[in-house]
Motif scaffolding. Structure first.
Motif, short mmCIF file in Angstrom:
data_model
loop_
_atom_site.label_atom_id
_atom_site.label_comp_id
_atom_site.label_asym_id
_atom_site.label_seq_id
_atom_site.Cartn_x
_atom_site.Cartn_y
_atom_site.Cartn_z
N LYS A 135 0.86 -1.18 0.00
CA LYS A 135 0.00 0.00 0.00
C LYS A 135 0.89 1.22 0.00
O LYS A 135 1.57 1.50 0.98
N GLU A 136 0.88 1.95 -1.10
CA GLU A 136 1.76 3.11 -1.20
C GLU A 136 1.25 4.28 -0.38
O GLU A 136 2.03 5.00 0.24
N LYS A 137 -0.06 4.49 -0.37
CA LYS A 137 -0.61 5.61 0.41
C LYS A 137 -1.09 5.08 1.76
O LYS A 137 -2.22 4.62 1.91
N ALA A 138 -0.20 5.16 2.75
CA ALA A 138 -0.53 4.74 4.11
C ALA A 138 0.56 5.20 5.04
O ALA A 138 1.75 5.02 4.75
N ARG A 139 0.17 5.80 6.14
CA ARG A 139 1.15 6.14 7.17
C ARG A 139 1.60 4.86 7.87
O ARG A 139 2.76 4.70 8.20
N TRP A 140 0.66 3.96 8.08
CA TRP A 140 0.97 2.60 8.52
C TRP A 140 -0.18 1.69 8.13
O TRP A 140 -1.25 2.15 7.75
N VAL A 141 0.10 0.39 8.19
CA VAL A 141 -0.89 -0.63 7.83
C VAL A 141 -0.87 -1.70 8.92
O VAL A 141 0.20 -2.11 9.36
N ALA A 142 -2.04 -2.14 9.32
CA ALA A 142 -2.16 -3.28 10.24
C ALA A 142 -2.91 -4.39 9.51
O ALA A 142 -4.00 -4.16 8.98
N ASP A 143 -2.29 -5.56 9.46
CA ASP A 143 -2.94 -6.73 8.85
C ASP A 143 -2.69 -7.91 9.78
O ASP A 143 -1.60 -8.48 9.81
N SER A 149 5.05 0.31 8.95
CA SER A 149 4.91 1.76 8.82
C SER A 149 5.70 2.28 7.64
O SER A 149 6.60 1.63 7.12
N SER A 150 5.36 3.48 7.27
CA SER A 150 6.10 4.22 6.26
C SER A 150 7.45 4.63 6.87
O SER A 150 7.92 4.00 7.80
N GLY A 151 8.06 5.68 6.37
CA GLY A 151 9.43 6.01 6.75
C GLY A 151 9.60 6.61 8.14
O GLY A 151 8.85 7.46 8.57
N VAL A 152 10.60 6.13 8.84
CA VAL A 152 11.21 6.65 10.07
C VAL A 152 10.19 7.15 11.09
O VAL A 152 9.75 6.39 11.95
N SER A 153 9.79 8.43 11.04
CA SER A 153 8.91 8.99 12.07
C SER A 153 7.52 8.35 12.04
O SER A 153 6.81 8.38 13.04
N ALA A 154 7.14 7.75 10.93
CA ALA A 154 5.85 7.07 10.85
C ALA A 154 5.77 5.92 11.85
O ALA A 154 4.68 5.53 12.25
N ASP A 157 3.90 7.11 14.87
CA ASP A 157 2.45 7.13 14.63
C ASP A 157 1.88 5.72 14.69
O ASP A 157 0.85 5.47 15.31
N MET A 158 2.55 4.78 14.03
CA MET A 158 2.09 3.39 14.00
C MET A 158 2.06 2.79 15.40
O MET A 158 1.09 2.11 15.78
N THR A 159 3.11 3.04 16.19
CA THR A 159 3.18 2.44 17.52
C THR A 159 2.10 3.02 18.42
O THR A 159 1.50 2.28 19.23
N LEU A 160 1.82 4.29 18.29
CA LEU A 160 0.67 4.86 19.02
C LEU A 160 -0.63 4.23 18.54
O LEU A 160 -1.53 3.95 19.35
N GLY A 161 -0.74 3.96 17.25
CA GLY A 161 -1.91 3.25 16.72
C GLY A 161 -2.01 1.85 17.29
O GLY A 161 -3.10 1.36 17.61
N PHE A 162 -0.87 1.18 17.43
CA PHE A 162 -0.84 -0.15 18.03
C PHE A 162 -1.31 -0.09 19.49
O PHE A 162 -2.13 -0.90 19.93
N VAL A 163 -0.80 0.89 20.24
CA VAL A 163 -1.23 1.07 21.63
C VAL A 163 -2.74 1.32 21.69
O VAL A 163 -3.44 0.76 22.54
N SER A 185 -3.02 10.36 13.91
CA SER A 185 -3.74 9.17 14.35
C SER A 185 -4.50 8.47 13.24
O SER A 185 -5.12 7.43 13.47
N ASP A 186 -4.46 9.02 12.03
CA ASP A 186 -5.17 8.45 10.88
C ASP A 186 -4.17 7.76 9.95
O ASP A 186 -3.39 8.43 9.27
N CYS A 187 -4.19 6.45 9.93
CA CYS A 187 -3.20 5.70 9.13
C CYS A 187 -3.32 5.97 7.64
O CYS A 187 -2.40 5.73 6.87
N GLU A 188 -4.46 6.50 7.20
CA GLU A 188 -4.67 6.80 5.78
C GLU A 188 -4.18 8.21 5.42
O GLU A 188 -4.09 8.55 4.24
N ASN A 189 -3.90 9.02 6.41
CA ASN A 189 -3.45 10.40 6.18
C ASN A 189 -1.94 10.40 5.93
O ASN A 189 -1.15 10.53 6.87
N ASP A 190 -1.55 10.26 4.70
CA ASP A 190 -0.14 10.09 4.32
C ASP A 190 0.30 11.27 3.45
O ASP A 190 0.08 11.28 2.24
N LEU A 191 0.93 12.25 4.09
CA LEU A 191 1.35 13.45 3.37
C LEU A 191 2.57 13.21 2.50
O LEU A 191 2.93 14.06 1.68
#
Length: 195
Positions: A135-143, A149-154, A157-163, A185-191
Motif C-alpha cells: 500500500k503506497e498511500k498509508a502512514r501505517w498498515v495493520a494486517d 509503517s512508512s518512513g522513520v517517524s511514521a 504514529d504506528m506504535t501509538l496506533g498499536f497502543v 492518528s489516521d493511518c490513511e493520512n499520508d502526506l
C-alpha cells in the motif's frame, strides 16, 4: 508483555527508538534488545546498543523490526532471516518500521498481506516482496498481527496506533501528550505519498 527490538548494524536509530519511547510508557511492557549473535550493535547514526542473541530469548510478546541502510545487507543474510522468521512467527505482534518491512517480506511472512514502507525505498522494498499487497498511500498498515509503517517517524504514529488497538484511545493520547508529540492518528493520512 516482553518487547523484543531486533537490531542489526546500520539500523536507523529513530526507527527503533521512536517505538521504544512509546512502548516504554506502557507499564506492563518490558523492553529487550536482540540481534543475530548478541553483543554490541551500531546504528547508522553510531548509537551503540548491547543485545542478546535473539534465538536464545522468549519472543512470544511484541517484536519490533526497524529499517535503515543495513536492511540492504541483511535482506540477503540467510541466518538473520531465519532468526527473524522464527521470532516473528512466535511473536503475538510484529511491528516493522520503514524498510524493516523488506526484511519481513523476504521471510515470506507478509505474503498475501497488506503492508507499507518508506516511500523513498518503495520500489526496492516491493522488489524483495513481490507477493505482498503493498500500500503506497498509508502512514501505517495493520494486517492481523503485522503492523508496518512508512518512513522513520511514521513508526511513532504506528506504535501509538498499536497502543490504541491494544489498550484504547485514551492510553494512546495520554502517551502522545506526555511526550508532547503531534500524533497523526489516521493511518490513511499520508502526506508523503508520491501518488
Amino acid at each position: 508483555m516482553r518487547v523484543n527490538v531486533l537490531l542489526f548494524d546500520d539500523f536507523e536509530t529513530l526507527d527503533a527508538f521512536g517505538p521504544v519511547e512509546i512502548l516504554g510508557k506502557v507499564e506492563d511492557y518490558e523492553l529487550h534488545y536482540g540481534s543475530l549473535y548478541g553483543g554490541e550493535i551500531i546504528s547508522a547514526q553510531d548509537t551503540r546498543i548491547m543485545t542478546e542473541r535473539i534465538d536464545l530469548v522468549n519472543t512470544d510478546g511484541i517484536l519490533v523490526v526497524p529499517g535503515g541502510k543495513g536492511t540492504r545487507t541483511y535482506v540477503d543474510n540467510g541466518a538473520f532471516l531465519a532468526s527473524l522468521k522464527m521470532a516473528a512467527e512466535q511473536a503475538a505482534y510484529c511491528l516493522s518500521i520503514c524498510t524493516g518491512s523488506a526484511l519481513l517480506a523476504r521471510t515470506g511472512l507478509l505474503d498475501g498481506k497488506e503492508a507499507t514502507t518508506n516511500k523513498k525505498a518503495f520500489d526496492w522494498v516491493r522488489s524483495v516482496g513481490e507477493h505482498v499487497q503493498w500500500k503506497e498511500k498509508a502512514r501505517w498498515v495493520a494486517d492481523g498481527k503485522y503492523y508496518t509503517s512508512s518512513g522513520v517517524s511514521a513508526g511513532i504514529d504506528m506504535t501509538l496506533g498499536f497502543v490504541r488497538d491494544m489498550l484504547g484511545e485514551e492510553k494512546a493520547w495520554e502517551i502522545a501528550n506526555h511526550i508532547e508529540y503531534i500524533w497523526n492518528s489516521d493511518c490513511e493520512n499520508d502526506l508523503f505519498c508520491r501518488c
